[in-house]
Design an enzyme around this catalytic site. Structure first.
Site, PDB file in Angstrom:
ATOM      1  N   ASP A   8      49.577  31.040  36.158  1.00 32.35           N
ATOM      2  CA  ASP A   8      50.624  30.540  37.045  1.00 32.35           C
ATOM      3  C   ASP A   8      50.105  29.244  37.674  1.00 32.35           C
ATOM      4  O   ASP A   8      49.066  28.707  37.260  1.00 32.35           O
ATOM      5  CB  ASP A   8      51.049  31.600  38.071  1.00 32.35           C
ATOM      6  CG  ASP A   8      50.001  31.852  39.148  1.00 32.35           C
ATOM      7  OD1 ASP A   8      48.872  31.320  39.040  1.00 32.35           O
ATOM      8  OD2 ASP A   8      50.305  32.584  40.108  1.00 32.35           O
ATOM      9  N   CYS A  65      45.412  33.456  37.672  1.00 39.08           N
ATOM     10  CA  CYS A  65      46.296  33.133  38.793  1.00 39.08           C
ATOM     11  C   CYS A  65      45.382  32.738  39.957  1.00 39.08           C
ATOM     12  O   CYS A  65      44.250  32.305  39.739  1.00 39.08           O
ATOM     13  CB  CYS A  65      47.249  34.280  39.116  1.00 39.08           C
ATOM     14  SG  CYS A  65      46.499  35.837  39.601  1.00 39.08           S
ATOM     15  N   THR A  67      44.101  34.694  42.354  1.00 40.65           N
ATOM     16  CA  THR A  67      43.027  35.682  42.545  1.00 40.65           C
ATOM     17  C   THR A  67      42.714  36.497  41.298  1.00 40.65           C
ATOM     18  O   THR A  67      41.697  37.189  41.264  1.00 40.65           O
ATOM     19  CB  THR A  67      43.456  36.700  43.624  1.00 40.65           C
ATOM     20  OG1 THR A  67      44.667  37.331  43.169  1.00 40.65           O
ATOM     21  CG2 THR A  67      43.705  36.017  44.967  1.00 40.65           C
ATOM     22  N   HIS A  98      32.408  49.066  28.871  1.00 48.23           N
ATOM     23  CA  HIS A  98      32.854  50.397  29.312  1.00 48.23           C
ATOM     24  C   HIS A  98      34.358  50.603  29.179  1.00 48.23           C
ATOM     25  O   HIS A  98      34.803  51.709  28.882  1.00 48.23           O
ATOM     26  CB  HIS A  98      32.471  50.629  30.784  1.00 48.23           C
ATOM     27  CG  HIS A  98      30.994  50.765  31.002  1.00 48.23           C
ATOM     28  ND1 HIS A  98      30.455  51.322  32.142  1.00 48.23           N
ATOM     29  CD2 HIS A  98      29.933  50.393  30.232  1.00 48.23           C
ATOM     30  CE1 HIS A  98      29.129  51.310  32.059  1.00 48.23           C
ATOM     31  NE2 HIS A  98      28.784  50.742  30.915  1.00 48.23           N
ATOM     32  N   HIS A 133      32.613  56.626  26.576  1.00 47.22           N
ATOM     33  CA  HIS A 133      33.765  55.901  27.134  1.00 47.22           C
ATOM     34  C   HIS A 133      35.051  56.187  26.370  1.00 47.22           C
ATOM     35  O   HIS A 133      36.139  55.986  26.907  1.00 47.22           O
ATOM     36  CB  HIS A 133      33.479  54.396  27.146  1.00 47.22           C
ATOM     37  CG  HIS A 133      32.251  54.052  27.924  1.00 47.22           C
ATOM     38  ND1 HIS A 133      32.152  54.238  29.283  1.00 47.22           N
ATOM     39  CD2 HIS A 133      31.040  53.563  27.518  1.00 47.22           C
ATOM     40  CE1 HIS A 133      30.947  53.874  29.699  1.00 47.22           C
ATOM     41  NE2 HIS A 133      30.251  53.463  28.643  1.00 47.22           N
TER      42      HIS A 133
END
Ligand code: RB5
Length: 148
Positions: A8, A65, A67, A98, A133
């Site tokens: 964005d 973006c 964050t 993982h 996993h």
């Protein structure tokens, strides 16, 4: 290797350097935008990137973006997407080893471009470990397919 990239306006400042880094490493990049600093809505770009992956047209995705958080929340609404927000070397490695993260989410307002590129490189060079996993990822798939 084909990578689909979306951002964005908050992530746009990192976009060109990320594309250059990927292309310099012989990775084919599909750029889903955005293409400038005008305000846009990050879920629109998360959607484009997830569709490229789930259709098989891309192997992995990168979403940037401000964050990384909004992009990850939106992307993880799609079945089969495992989008991880990472801020450091350890999480960039662990989310592949993982969690087999197929989308890396980064924040351009919390990481500088050099760090973003470093974390992308670590993620790309890390390998899913499988083993213990596998059953955890299977349980995530069960959650995706639940009735309630
Ligand atoms: C846009 O202002 C900002 O909210 C967005 O880039 C992102 O940080 C959301 O999680």
């Amino acid at each position: 290797m084909r990578i689909v990239l979306g951002c964005d306006h908050g992530g746009y400042p990192a976009k060109e350097s990320v594309i250059s880094f990927l292309e310099n490493n012989n990775i084919k990049v599909t750029d889903c935008g955005t293409d400038g600093l005008s305000s846009v809505d990050y879920p629109d770009f998360a959607k484009k990137v997830c569709k490229e992956i789930l259709s098989g047209r891309a192997d992995l995705g990168i979403l940037i973006c401000g964050t990384g958080i909004g992009m990850s929340i939106a992307a993880n609404k799609y079945k089969g997407i495992r989008a991880a927000v990472v801020y450091d070397e350890f999480t960039a490695k662990a989310c592949k080893e993982h969690n087999n993260a197929n989308i890396l989410c980064l924040g351009s307002r919390v990481l500088d471009n050099d760090k973003i590129i470093k974390l992308i490189g670590i993620w790309l060079n890390s390998v899913y470990e499988g083993g213990r996993h596998d059953k955890r990822l299977e349980k995530i798939t069960e959650i995706e397919n639940r009735e309630l």
